[in-house]
Design an enzyme around this catalytic site. Structure first.
Site, PDB file in Angstrom:
ATOM      1  CB  ILE A  17      57.980  16.796  68.839  1.00  5.59           C
ATOM      2  CG1 ILE A  17      57.379  17.262  70.162  1.00  5.59           C
ATOM      3  CG2 ILE A  17      58.883  17.885  68.252  1.00  5.59           C
ATOM      4  CD1 ILE A  17      58.392  17.442  71.288  1.00  5.59           C
ATOM      5  CG  LEU A  40      54.934   2.619  63.659  1.00  3.39           C
ATOM      6  CD1 LEU A  40      54.197   1.884  62.531  1.00  3.39           C
ATOM      7  CD2 LEU A  40      54.510   4.103  63.669  1.00  3.39           C
ATOM      8  CB  THR A 105      63.842   3.643  74.199  1.00  2.00           C
ATOM      9  OG1 THR A 105      63.126   2.423  73.997  1.00  2.00           O
ATOM     10  CG2 THR A 105      63.578   4.575  73.033  1.00  2.00           C
ATOM     11  CB  THR A 135      63.535  17.206  77.884  1.00  2.00           C
ATOM     12  OG1 THR A 135      62.679  17.798  78.841  1.00  2.00           O
ATOM     13  CG2 THR A 135      64.401  16.170  78.610  1.00  2.00           C
ATOM     14  CG  ASP A 136      62.297  21.985  80.214  1.00  2.00           C
ATOM     15  OD1 ASP A 136      61.898  20.807  80.251  1.00  2.00           O
ATOM     16  OD2 ASP A 136      61.527  22.962  80.379  1.00  2.00           O
ATOM     17  CD  GLU A 137      60.461  16.609  82.302  1.00  2.00           C
ATOM     18  OE1 GLU A 137      60.729  15.637  83.013  1.00  2.00           O
ATOM     19  OE2 GLU A 137      59.333  16.829  81.834  1.00  2.00           O
ATOM     20  CE1 TYR A 160      61.680  11.836  78.312  1.00  2.00           C
ATOM     21  CE2 TYR A 160      61.327  13.704  79.785  1.00  2.00           C
ATOM     22  CZ  TYR A 160      61.528  13.197  78.507  1.00  2.00           C
ATOM     23  OH  TYR A 160      61.559  14.056  77.435  1.00  2.00           O
ATOM     24  CE  LYS A 164      65.364  13.162  75.559  1.00  2.00           C
ATOM     25  NZ  LYS A 164      65.192  12.687  74.159  1.00  2.00           N
ATOM     26  CG  ASN A 190      57.130  20.798  72.293  1.00  2.00           C
ATOM     27  OD1 ASN A 190      57.413  20.661  71.116  1.00  2.00           O
ATOM     28  ND2 ASN A 190      58.014  21.266  73.153  1.00  2.00           N
ATOM     29  CG  LEU A 200      48.059  19.232  82.161  1.00  2.00           C
ATOM     30  CD1 LEU A 200      47.507  18.556  83.407  1.00  2.00           C
ATOM     31  CD2 LEU A 200      48.754  20.531  82.561  1.00  2.00           C
ATOM     32  N   PRO A 215      42.321  14.948  86.605  1.00  2.00           N
ATOM     33  CG  PRO A 215      43.593  13.101  85.917  1.00  2.00           C
ATOM     34  CD  PRO A 215      42.555  14.064  85.440  1.00  2.00           C
ATOM     35  N   GLY A 293      58.542  12.598  93.084  1.00  2.00           N
ATOM     36  CA  GLY A 293      59.684  13.357  92.539  1.00  2.00           C
ATOM     37  C   GLY A 293      59.268  14.493  91.615  1.00  2.00           C
TER      38      GLY A 293
HETATM   39  P1  NAD Z   1      56.293  10.842  71.640  1.00  2.54           P
HETATM   40  O1  NAD Z   1      56.250   9.877  72.781  1.00  2.54           O
HETATM   41  O2  NAD Z   1      55.038  11.466  71.168  1.00  2.54           O
HETATM   42  O3  NAD Z   1      56.964  10.141  70.362  1.00  2.54           O
HETATM   43  C1  NAD Z   1      58.071   9.312  70.467  1.00  2.54           C
HETATM   44  C2  NAD Z   1      58.179   8.543  69.152  1.00  2.54           C
HETATM   45  O4  NAD Z   1      59.339   7.693  69.249  1.00  2.54           O
HETATM   46  C3  NAD Z   1      56.980   7.631  68.870  1.00  2.54           C
HETATM   47  O5  NAD Z   1      56.592   7.773  67.509  1.00  2.54           O
HETATM   48  C4  NAD Z   1      57.512   6.228  69.131  1.00  2.54           C
HETATM   49  O6  NAD Z   1      56.884   5.230  68.339  1.00  2.54           O
HETATM   50  C5  NAD Z   1      58.990   6.395  68.770  1.00  2.54           C
HETATM   51  N1  NAD Z   1      59.820   5.412  69.469  1.00  2.54           N
HETATM   52  C6  NAD Z   1      59.794   5.100  70.775  1.00  2.54           C
HETATM   53  N2  NAD Z   1      60.692   4.124  71.029  1.00  2.54           N
HETATM   54  C7  NAD Z   1      61.304   3.835  69.854  1.00  2.54           C
HETATM   55  C8  NAD Z   1      62.316   2.922  69.462  1.00  2.54           C
HETATM   56  N3  NAD Z   1      62.874   2.095  70.349  1.00  2.54           N
HETATM   57  N4  NAD Z   1      62.726   2.921  68.179  1.00  2.54           N
HETATM   58  C9  NAD Z   1      62.164   3.759  67.262  1.00  2.54           C
HETATM   59  N5  NAD Z   1      61.175   4.620  67.572  1.00  2.54           N
HETATM   60  C10 NAD Z   1      60.749   4.662  68.852  1.00  2.54           C
HETATM   61  O7  NAD Z   1      57.355  11.919  72.075  1.00  2.54           O
HETATM   62  P2  NAD Z   1      57.397  13.495  71.788  1.00  2.54           P
HETATM   63  O8  NAD Z   1      56.653  14.187  72.845  1.00  2.54           O
HETATM   64  O9  NAD Z   1      57.092  13.742  70.365  1.00  2.54           O
HETATM   65  O10 NAD Z   1      58.954  13.774  72.049  1.00  2.54           O
HETATM   66  C11 NAD Z   1      59.898  13.591  71.000  1.00  2.54           C
HETATM   67  C12 NAD Z   1      61.282  13.914  71.535  1.00  2.54           C
HETATM   68  O11 NAD Z   1      61.314  15.245  72.027  1.00  2.54           O
HETATM   69  C13 NAD Z   1      61.704  13.024  72.707  1.00  2.54           C
HETATM   70  O12 NAD Z   1      63.070  12.735  72.567  1.00  2.54           O
HETATM   71  C14 NAD Z   1      61.455  13.883  73.932  1.00  2.54           C
HETATM   72  O13 NAD Z   1      62.343  13.537  74.974  1.00  2.54           O
HETATM   73  C15 NAD Z   1      61.747  15.255  73.380  1.00  2.54           C
HETATM   74  N6  NAD Z   1      61.023  16.374  74.032  1.00  2.54           N
HETATM   75  C16 NAD Z   1      59.669  16.332  74.185  1.00  2.54           C
HETATM   76  C17 NAD Z   1      59.006  17.429  74.742  1.00  2.54           C
HETATM   77  C18 NAD Z   1      57.508  17.455  74.912  1.00  2.54           C
HETATM   78  O14 NAD Z   1      56.980  18.379  75.513  1.00  2.54           O
HETATM   79  N7  NAD Z   1      56.759  16.476  74.391  1.00  2.54           N
HETATM   80  C19 NAD Z   1      59.745  18.543  75.144  1.00  2.54           C
HETATM   81  C20 NAD Z   1      61.132  18.537  74.990  1.00  2.54           C
HETATM   82  C21 NAD Z   1      61.759  17.453  74.419  1.00  2.54           C
HETATM   83  O1  DAU Z   2      59.547  19.893  79.936  1.00  3.48           O
HETATM   84  C1  DAU Z   2      59.599  19.082  78.802  1.00  3.48           C
HETATM   85  C2  DAU Z   2      58.884  17.779  79.082  1.00  3.48           C
HETATM   86  O2  DAU Z   2      57.494  18.082  79.119  1.00  3.48           O
HETATM   87  C3  DAU Z   2      59.172  16.698  78.035  1.00  3.48           C
HETATM   88  O3  DAU Z   2      60.531  16.366  78.077  1.00  3.48           O
HETATM   89  C4  DAU Z   2      58.329  15.449  78.315  1.00  3.48           C
HETATM   90  O4  DAU Z   2      58.533  14.499  77.278  1.00  3.48           O
HETATM   91  C5  DAU Z   2      56.870  15.867  78.340  1.00  3.48           C
HETATM   92  O5  DAU Z   2      56.073  14.748  78.665  1.00  3.48           O
HETATM   93  C6  DAU Z   2      56.639  16.987  79.356  1.00  3.48           C
HETATM   94  O6  DAU Z   2      56.825  16.516  80.712  1.00  3.48           O
HETATM   95  P1  DAU Z   2      55.853  16.945  81.913  1.00  3.48           P
HETATM   96  O7  DAU Z   2      55.946  15.916  82.960  1.00  3.48           O
HETATM   97  O8  DAU Z   2      56.068  18.350  82.311  1.00  3.48           O
HETATM   98  O9  DAU Z   2      54.429  16.888  81.118  1.00  3.48           O
HETATM   99  P2  DAU Z   2      53.006  16.300  81.545  1.00  3.48           P
HETATM  100  O10 DAU Z   2      52.037  16.727  80.493  1.00  3.48           O
HETATM  101  O11 DAU Z   2      53.076  14.861  81.907  1.00  3.48           O
HETATM  102  O12 DAU Z   2      52.682  17.108  82.875  1.00  3.48           O
HETATM  103  C7  DAU Z   2      52.624  18.525  82.882  1.00  3.48           C
HETATM  104  C8  DAU Z   2      52.321  18.957  84.310  1.00  3.48           C
HETATM  105  O13 DAU Z   2      50.975  18.548  84.639  1.00  3.48           O
HETATM  106  C9  DAU Z   2      53.206  18.313  85.360  1.00  3.48           C
HETATM  107  O14 DAU Z   2      53.439  19.237  86.410  1.00  3.48           O
HETATM  108  C10 DAU Z   2      52.377  17.138  85.887  1.00  3.48           C
HETATM  109  C11 DAU Z   2      50.948  17.664  85.774  1.00  3.48           C
HETATM  110  N1  DAU Z   2      49.910  16.628  85.508  1.00  3.48           N
HETATM  111  C12 DAU Z   2      50.118  15.776  84.470  1.00  3.48           C
HETATM  112  C13 DAU Z   2      49.186  14.775  84.198  1.00  3.48           C
HETATM  113  C14 DAU Z   2      49.413  13.806  83.064  1.00  3.48           C
HETATM  114  C15 DAU Z   2      48.775  16.573  86.288  1.00  3.48           C
HETATM  115  O15 DAU Z   2      48.584  17.389  87.227  1.00  3.48           O
HETATM  116  N2  DAU Z   2      47.856  15.591  86.014  1.00  3.48           N
HETATM  117  C16 DAU Z   2      48.029  14.682  85.006  1.00  3.48           C
HETATM  118  O16 DAU Z   2      47.132  13.796  84.845  1.00  3.48           O
END
Ligand code: NAD
Ligand code: DAU
Length: 353
Positions: A17, A40, A105, A135-137, A160, A164, A190, A200, A215, A293
């Protein structure tokens, strides 16, 4: 917030993101100086930002938010007026195997940023902003009905989401206690370009390309609310500039899918893309042991950001998924690079019987 806020720090800008947020800000606000701080880790990748690395208003710093000395010096040197904090450990499955890394972190790293920001501006908050991307989690799980609103009580279930939730609480506490101008947004799942293939959608796109099993955890009847990443970046832009101090905004796609239905849709789109007969990719679906969980359902009521800031998603799920699939096909080199080396060890550990 004041228009003279020009020096902005985005943390985690090399991640999924974060890279879209950095690109949006660098391109939309040439008058701002945008600093991207990223450690990184396995999830951070400067390839995500190749197109903007030479821009005069953009600077990358390699650094760790858990390193308190470094953070304090870094803030004193650059005097950031706005922070958009995305750096985090973000994958639920990894939090189950290594919860401490998430506490370090996501909680301590966030506190280091809050403290450094407080030290700089405590008596001069005018025009400053600390924006925490969450996050909504944190709200835990929904049953079959209902939506998460900004007043839903926190009830996190994974290490996680607990980390958060904890960092959200510290951000709010700094707002209340020190008058820091903070804002938080809590977003749903996202998807889109540059998504690391442990989550996923990109994992399953990669596995279909490689003809590997898909899986699905448990019975696949878990529900998520999906949002195209660039629409999240647009929302972040609005909240950063126009959101209220001390406010929380929920961001979601109005787009709920049961995992198994989403996976079947993805299989059909991938069959088309690969010129395969319909049904071929679906045969790769394999039900595996459930995530401990595992939250049943997330769904966001995004009416506050819609009404107050005029935001709504611009891309339908069909358009977004098609763009995402095209991106992974056009960027197979990216996919190869991120799935070599340590990824293979992670994969074996996560998906072994
Ligand atoms: P991501 O794992 O793709 O990226 C995280 C980034 O943070 C990476 O570039 C990593 O190198 C950097 N990072 C990790 N530890 C660090 C540290 N100690 N110091 C500096 N940089 C560090 O994550 P993302 O999916 O892009 O999510 C970004 C943010 O948005 C997170 O805070 C996550 O909780 C939140 N978020 C993600 C989602 C989602 O669906 N991916 C949804 C809602 C909120
Ligand atoms: O809701 C926001 C969150 O969405 C963010 O805060 C997190 O950073 C982001 O990782 C994401 O969390 P989820 O756990 O929902 O995403 P994930 O892609 O890991 O899993 C999505 C759904 O798919 C979840 O119900 C678990 C399931 N899943 C996931 C993986 C990786 C599977 O069934 N098989 C898999 O191999």
């Amino acid at each position: 917030m004041s228009d003279n806020s020009r020096t902005i720090l985005i943390t985690g800008g090399a991640g999924f993101i974060g890279s879209h947020v950095v690109r949006l800000f660098v391109n939309a606000y040439p008058e701002y100086q945008i600093f991207n701080l990223d450690a990184l880790t396995y999830a951070g990748n400067l390839e995500n930002l190749k197109d903007i690395e030479g821009k005069p208003n953009y600077t990358f710093f390699h650094g760790d938010i858990t390193d308190i000395e470094f953070i304090n010096t870094f803030f004193r040197e650059h005097r950031f007026e706005g922070i958009i904090h995305l750096a985090a450990e973000s994958h639920v499955d990894r939090s189950i195997t290594d919860p401490l890394a998430f506490a370090r972190t996501n909680i301590l790293g966030t506190m280091n940023l809050l403290n450094a920001f407080k030290e700089l501006w405590q008596n001069n908050w005018e025009g400053k902003r600390f924006y925490h991307i969450s996050t909504d989690e944190v709200y835990g799980t929904l049953g079959e009905d209902g939506l998460f609103t900004e007043t839903t009580p926190y009830d996190p279930n994974s290490p996680y989401s607990a980390s958060k939730a904890s960092s959200d609480h510290f951000v709010r506490a700094y707002g209340e206690t020190y008058g820091m101008p903070v804002v938080i947004s809590n977003c749903s799942n996202n998807y889109g370009p540059n998504h690391f293939p442990e989550k996923l959608i990109p994992l399953f796109i990669n596995n279909i390309i490689e003809d590997k099993p898909l899986p699905v955890y448990g019975d696949g009847n878990y529900t998520r609310d999906w949002l195209y990443v660039i629409d999240h970046a647009r929302a972040i832009d609005l909240v950063f500039h126009d959101g209220g101090n001390g406010e929380t905004y929920n961001i979601g796609g109005f787009n709920e899918w049961k995992n198994i239905d989403l996976v079947k849709l993805l299989c059909r789109l991938m069959d088309k893309k690969l010129g395969r007969e319909e049904g071929v990719s679906e045969k790769l679906i394999t039900y595996v042991k459930d995530r401990p969980g595992h939250d049943l359902r997330y769904a966001i009521d995004a009416s506050k950001i819609n009404k107050e800031l005029g935001w709504k998603p611009s891309v339908t799920f069909e358009e977004g998924l098609a763009k995402t699939i095209d991106w992974y096909f056009d960027n197979q080199e990216w996919l190869k690079n991120v799935t070599s080396g340590a990824y293979q060890d992670y994969y074996k550990l996560q998906y072994q019987d």
